[in-house]
Design a protein around this motif. Structure first.
Motif, PDB file in Angstrom:
ATOM      1  N   GLN A   1     -19.311  -5.099   0.969  1.00  0.00           N
ATOM      2  CA  GLN A   1     -19.750  -4.809  -0.400  1.00  0.00           C
ATOM      3  C   GLN A   1     -19.960  -3.309  -0.592  1.00  0.00           C
ATOM      4  N   LEU A   2     -20.638  -2.673   0.352  1.00  0.00           N
ATOM      5  CA  LEU A   2     -20.865  -1.224   0.269  1.00  0.00           C
ATOM      6  C   LEU A   2     -19.545  -0.458   0.300  1.00  0.00           C
ATOM      7  N   ALA A   3     -18.665  -0.837   1.203  1.00  0.00           N
ATOM      8  CA  ALA A   3     -17.378  -0.150   1.322  1.00  0.00           C
ATOM      9  C   ALA A   3     -16.513  -0.386   0.085  1.00  0.00           C
ATOM     10  N   ASP A   4     -16.490  -1.612  -0.416  1.00  0.00           N
ATOM     11  CA  ASP A   4     -15.692  -1.914  -1.607  1.00  0.00           C
ATOM     12  C   ASP A   4     -16.195  -1.139  -2.819  1.00  0.00           C
ATOM     13  N   ASP A   5     -17.513  -1.016  -2.956  1.00  0.00           N
ATOM     14  CA  ASP A   5     -18.076  -0.226  -4.060  1.00  0.00           C
ATOM     15  C   ASP A   5     -17.626   1.232  -3.959  1.00  0.00           C
ATOM     16  N   MET A   6     -17.612   1.753  -2.748  1.00  0.00           N
ATOM     17  CA  MET A   6     -17.192   3.130  -2.526  1.00  0.00           C
ATOM     18  C   MET A   6     -15.697   3.293  -2.824  1.00  0.00           C
TER      19      MET A   6
ATOM     20  N   SER B   1      -5.014  -1.923  -0.179  1.00  0.00           N
ATOM     21  CA  SER B   1      -4.517  -3.154   0.415  1.00  0.00           C
ATOM     22  C   SER B   1      -5.430  -3.563   1.564  1.00  0.00           C
ATOM     23  N   GLY B   2      -6.098  -4.684   1.401  1.00  0.00           N
ATOM     24  CA  GLY B   2      -6.983  -5.161   2.461  1.00  0.00           C
ATOM     25  C   GLY B   2      -8.101  -4.181   2.738  1.00  0.00           C
ATOM     26  N   ASN B   3      -8.185  -3.733   3.962  1.00  0.00           N
ATOM     27  CA  ASN B   3      -9.250  -2.825   4.388  1.00  0.00           C
ATOM     28  C   ASN B   3      -8.868  -1.358   4.278  1.00  0.00           C
ATOM     29  N   VAL B   4      -7.745  -1.058   3.613  1.00  0.00           N
ATOM     30  CA  VAL B   4      -7.229   0.307   3.584  1.00  0.00           C
ATOM     31  C   VAL B   4      -7.044   0.793   2.149  1.00  0.00           C
TER      32      VAL B   4
ATOM     33  N   LYS C   1      -0.975  12.492   2.754  1.00  0.00           N
ATOM     34  CA  LYS C   1      -1.786  11.305   2.494  1.00  0.00           C
ATOM     35  C   LYS C   1      -3.202  11.496   3.014  1.00  0.00           C
ATOM     36  N   ILE C   2      -4.105  10.775   2.385  1.00  0.00           N
ATOM     37  CA  ILE C   2      -5.443  10.550   2.922  1.00  0.00           C
ATOM     38  C   ILE C   2      -5.574   9.041   3.035  1.00  0.00           C
ATOM     39  N   VAL C   3      -5.937   8.585   4.220  1.00  0.00           N
ATOM     40  CA  VAL C   3      -6.076   7.155   4.467  1.00  0.00           C
ATOM     41  C   VAL C   3      -7.539   6.871   4.799  1.00  0.00           C
ATOM     42  N   ILE C   4      -8.113   5.943   4.048  1.00  0.00           N
ATOM     43  CA  ILE C   4      -9.507   5.546   4.237  1.00  0.00           C
ATOM     44  C   ILE C   4      -9.493   4.071   4.599  1.00  0.00           C
ATOM     45  N   ASN C   5     -10.109   3.732   5.729  1.00  0.00           N
ATOM     46  CA  ASN C   5     -10.100   2.318   6.089  1.00  0.00           C
ATOM     47  C   ASN C   5     -11.438   1.851   6.627  1.00  0.00           C
ATOM     48  N   LYS C   6     -11.652   0.568   6.417  1.00  0.00           N
ATOM     49  CA  LYS C   6     -12.883  -0.078   6.872  1.00  0.00           C
ATOM     50  C   LYS C   6     -12.683  -0.561   8.306  1.00  0.00           C
ATOM     51  N   GLN C   7     -13.606  -0.209   9.159  1.00  0.00           N
ATOM     52  CA  GLN C   7     -13.611  -0.686  10.538  1.00  0.00           C
ATOM     53  C   GLN C   7     -14.752  -1.694  10.662  1.00  0.00           C
TER      54      GLN C   7
END
Length: 109
Positions: free
Chosen positions: A10-15, A39-42, A52-58
């Motif tokens: 939830q925190l990551a998706d809001d960001m 797409s998904g966690n990225v 590119k800048i790639v931001i992903n959830k771990q």
């Protein structure tokens, strides 16, 4: 108390949503040329020069990882803020500065 996976997402998706909204505003107001691919966690941002800048959830680590042309960074949630484990900087100002440095696009959050 440790963060749950649900809280992390939830925190990551809001960001992620805040970043997408700021970029869409920049596209409208500055005629910025940015491709956004969520797409998904990225969340991937591609600029007119092909960089590119790639931001992903771990999820296993409850961290946000960011790859820019300047390096890779890992942010953990500490005292209500996403903080870089290397230098203690906050996530949103870091992303704002990275996008400006990499593409010349100024974002407002």
């Amino acid at each position: 108390m440790a963060m749950t996976d649900t809280e992390f997402h939830q925190l990551a998706d809001d960001m992620f949503q805040a970043i997408e909204t700021a970029i869409e505003t920049a596209i409208d107001e500055q005629d910025a040329d940015v491709d956004i691919d969520a797409s998904g966690n990225v969340l991937q941002l591609e600029f007119v020069d092909g960089s590119k800048i790639v931001i992903n959830k771990q999820e296993p680590l409850h961290e946000i990882w960011v790859a820019t042309r300047f390096g890779g960074y890992h942010f953990g949630f500490v005292d209500g803020k996403w903080i870089d484990g290397r230098n203690g900087g906050e996530f949103m100002p870091f992303v704002q500065d990275s996008i400006l440095r990499q593409s010349g696009i100024a974002l407002s959050f």
